[in-house]
Design a protein around this motif. Sequence first.
Motif, PDB file in Angstrom:
ATOM      1  N   ASP A   1       0.863  -1.183   0.000  1.00  0.00           N
ATOM      2  CA  ASP A   1       0.000   0.000   0.000  1.00  0.00           C
ATOM      3  C   ASP A   1       0.895   1.227   0.000  1.00  0.00           C
ATOM      4  O   ASP A   1       1.670   1.443   0.943  1.00  0.00           O
ATOM      5  N   VAL A   2       0.802   2.071  -1.023  1.00  0.00           N
ATOM      6  CA  VAL A   2       1.686   3.235  -1.115  1.00  0.00           C
ATOM      7  C   VAL A   2       1.461   4.207   0.042  1.00  0.00           C
ATOM      8  O   VAL A   2       2.356   5.000   0.375  1.00  0.00           O
ATOM      9  N   ASN A   3       0.273   4.178   0.660  1.00  0.00           N
ATOM     10  CA  ASN A   3       0.031   5.056   1.807  1.00  0.00           C
ATOM     11  C   ASN A   3       0.851   4.646   3.019  1.00  0.00           C
ATOM     12  O   ASN A   3       1.077   5.458   3.916  1.00  0.00           O
ATOM     13  N   ALA A   4       1.287   3.390   3.052  1.00  0.00           N
ATOM     14  CA  ALA A   4       2.103   2.891   4.154  1.00  0.00           C
ATOM     15  C   ALA A   4       3.597   3.050   3.889  1.00  0.00           C
ATOM     16  O   ALA A   4       4.422   2.701   4.730  1.00  0.00           O
ATOM     17  N   VAL A   5       3.938   3.588   2.712  1.00  0.00           N
ATOM     18  CA  VAL A   5       5.341   3.836   2.369  1.00  0.00           C
ATOM     19  C   VAL A   5       5.735   5.214   2.890  1.00  0.00           C
ATOM     20  O   VAL A   5       5.093   6.217   2.570  1.00  0.00           O
ATOM     21  N   ALA A   6       6.778   5.261   3.688  1.00  0.00           N
ATOM     22  CA  ALA A   6       7.222   6.525   4.278  1.00  0.00           C
ATOM     23  C   ALA A   6       8.747   6.542   4.340  1.00  0.00           C
ATOM     24  O   ALA A   6       9.415   5.674   3.768  1.00  0.00           O
ATOM     25  N   VAL A   7       9.286   7.540   5.034  1.00  0.00           N
ATOM     26  CA  VAL A   7      10.736   7.707   5.147  1.00  0.00           C
ATOM     27  C   VAL A   7      11.101   7.973   6.598  1.00  0.00           C
ATOM     28  O   VAL A   7      10.377   8.683   7.312  1.00  0.00           O
ATOM     29  N   ASP A   8      12.213   7.405   7.035  1.00  0.00           N
ATOM     30  CA  ASP A   8      12.778   7.694   8.350  1.00  0.00           C
ATOM     31  C   ASP A   8      14.053   8.512   8.194  1.00  0.00           C
ATOM     32  O   ASP A   8      14.838   8.277   7.256  1.00  0.00           O
TER      33      ASP A   8
ATOM     34  N   PRO B   1      15.905   5.567  14.526  1.00  0.00           N
ATOM     35  CA  PRO B   1      15.327   6.270  13.376  1.00  0.00           C
ATOM     36  C   PRO B   1      14.136   7.124  13.796  1.00  0.00           C
ATOM     37  O   PRO B   1      13.391   6.773  14.710  1.00  0.00           O
ATOM     38  N   VAL B   2      13.967   8.242  13.105  1.00  0.00           N
ATOM     39  CA  VAL B   2      12.885   9.185  13.407  1.00  0.00           C
ATOM     40  C   VAL B   2      11.989   9.306  12.174  1.00  0.00           C
ATOM     41  O   VAL B   2      12.470   9.667  11.102  1.00  0.00           O
ATOM     42  N   PRO B   3      10.692   9.020  12.300  1.00  0.00           N
ATOM     43  CA  PRO B   3       9.812   9.147  11.136  1.00  0.00           C
ATOM     44  C   PRO B   3       9.774  10.584  10.611  1.00  0.00           C
ATOM     45  O   PRO B   3       9.728  11.538  11.378  1.00  0.00           O
ATOM     46  N   VAL B   4       9.804  10.725   9.295  1.00  0.00           N
ATOM     47  CA  VAL B   4       9.635  12.020   8.650  1.00  0.00           C
ATOM     48  C   VAL B   4       8.150  12.173   8.338  1.00  0.00           C
ATOM     49  O   VAL B   4       7.594  11.401   7.552  1.00  0.00           O
ATOM     50  N   THR B   5       7.498  13.130   8.968  1.00  0.00           N
ATOM     51  CA  THR B   5       6.055  13.268   8.766  1.00  0.00           C
ATOM     52  C   THR B   5       5.724  13.855   7.404  1.00  0.00           C
ATOM     53  O   THR B   5       4.723  13.493   6.788  1.00  0.00           O
ATOM     54  N   GLU B   6       6.553  14.782   6.933  1.00  0.00           N
ATOM     55  CA  GLU B   6       6.266  15.468   5.671  1.00  0.00           C
ATOM     56  C   GLU B   6       6.888  14.722   4.497  1.00  0.00           C
ATOM     57  O   GLU B   6       7.922  15.105   3.962  1.00  0.00           O
ATOM     58  N   CYS B   7       6.255  13.615   4.131  1.00  0.00           N
ATOM     59  CA  CYS B   7       6.713  12.842   2.983  1.00  0.00           C
ATOM     60  C   CYS B   7       5.509  12.135   2.362  1.00  0.00           C
ATOM     61  O   CYS B   7       4.499  11.904   3.029  1.00  0.00           O
ATOM     62  N   TYR B   8       5.625  11.811   1.084  1.00  0.00           N
ATOM     63  CA  TYR B   8       4.538  11.117   0.396  1.00  0.00           C
ATOM     64  C   TYR B   8       5.104  10.391  -0.814  1.00  0.00           C
ATOM     65  O   TYR B   8       6.132  10.792  -1.382  1.00  0.00           O
ATOM     66  N   TYR B   9       4.433   9.324  -1.204  1.00  0.00           N
ATOM     67  CA  TYR B   9       4.867   8.583  -2.383  1.00  0.00           C
ATOM     68  C   TYR B   9       4.299   9.230  -3.632  1.00  0.00           C
ATOM     69  O   TYR B   9       3.091   9.465  -3.724  1.00  0.00           O
ATOM     70  N   ASP B  10       5.156   9.539  -4.583  1.00  0.00           N
ATOM     71  CA  ASP B  10       4.758  10.163  -5.845  1.00  0.00           C
ATOM     72  C   ASP B  10       4.842   9.102  -6.942  1.00  0.00           C
ATOM     73  O   ASP B  10       5.937   8.690  -7.333  1.00  0.00           O
TER      74      ASP B  10
ATOM     75  N   PHE C   1      18.477   9.227   5.005  1.00  0.00           N
ATOM     76  CA  PHE C   1      17.055   8.935   5.036  1.00  0.00           C
ATOM     77  C   PHE C   1      16.819   7.567   4.399  1.00  0.00           C
ATOM     78  O   PHE C   1      17.463   7.224   3.406  1.00  0.00           O
ATOM     79  N   GLY C   2      15.884   6.797   4.953  1.00  0.00           N
ATOM     80  CA  GLY C   2      15.607   5.469   4.418  1.00  0.00           C
ATOM     81  C   GLY C   2      14.118   5.204   4.300  1.00  0.00           C
ATOM     82  O   GLY C   2      13.326   5.626   5.151  1.00  0.00           O
ATOM     83  N   VAL C   3      13.731   4.508   3.247  1.00  0.00           N
ATOM     84  CA  VAL C   3      12.332   4.150   3.028  1.00  0.00           C
ATOM     85  C   VAL C   3      11.909   3.068   4.022  1.00  0.00           C
ATOM     86  O   VAL C   3      12.667   2.142   4.315  1.00  0.00           O
ATOM     87  N   VAL C   4      10.682   3.191   4.542  1.00  0.00           N
ATOM     88  CA  VAL C   4      10.116   2.195   5.449  1.00  0.00           C
ATOM     89  C   VAL C   4       8.707   1.844   4.974  1.00  0.00           C
ATOM     90  O   VAL C   4       8.099   2.567   4.194  1.00  0.00           O
TER      91      VAL C   4
END
Length: 283
Positions: free
Chosen positions: A53-60, A68-77, A93-96
């Motif tokens: 699910d692309v909505n569950a793809v984020a970055v730390d 690791p600290v979640p980056v709130t301001e990110c989105y999958y394009d 930064f790493g994808v989670v």
Amino acid sequence: DKGDVSFQLDRLTHEGRPGLDATLLVDGKAVTGFEEPYGIQLMVPYTPASGEDVNAVAVDYLPENGEPVPVTECYYDENKEGVVLHSSHLSKFGVVYRPATFTDVTASHWANPYVTFLTARGILTVSDGSAFRPDDAVTRGETLELFARALSAAKLPANPVQVYSDIPTSSSVAKAASWAYYNNLSGSIANGSSYRPNESITREDMAALLGDISTGVGLRLRSKGLDTGYNDMNEIAGYAQNSVKRLRAVGILEMPSSYRFYPDSTLTRGELAQILALLLSNI
């Protein structure tokens, strides 16, 4: 004329997924931080695996020392085939991948994409067997807390002070209230010395608060030029009208088939999740 400048992006792997290490050197010295809260935009190329699910793809954010600290301001394009992130600093930064598992927000629920989006970024937390209660009214205090939690530019004080008579320093809302008060971000919906944190928030008060906060922290929302002509615009309080128009124009507020905003209606938890997810996807 500022010296020798070099910028370098190195690939890395985080939890089996791609990441990057962004480095800026000026005369051989690393420059990591910038004053503007959202001055840096980076993209980590990523192709979701089958079924993800692309909505569950984020970055730390990956500090040299610490968790690791979640980056709130990110989105999958999907067009760029990567995760776009906004930051005030250069680093690793790493994808989670963090899908949501609330018991009452199934895959077919209308709010699932938005709840999943916020959970992946650490804005909502979920434990085994927990419920989200998407149809419950959200309070004024919860709304302010979530707005502050979602925005990295919200610099919450380590030790809050009592700025409203009904929010003691022991309250979970106290830090967000202190930050909003001293930055003049909550005055539109506060009544003198009180904030009424336990009352349900109306749609117009939510819009006024989000409008003040987004402007105050310098969010550069991408206007889509959407129609702002709600049929009940004249029923919206004067302090909220500009915010409603602006948030609608960028697509954060939706236009229902009735073409009404319903300013006095209470906001639900699912609706707030939708608004926050759309906000973070429009920076």
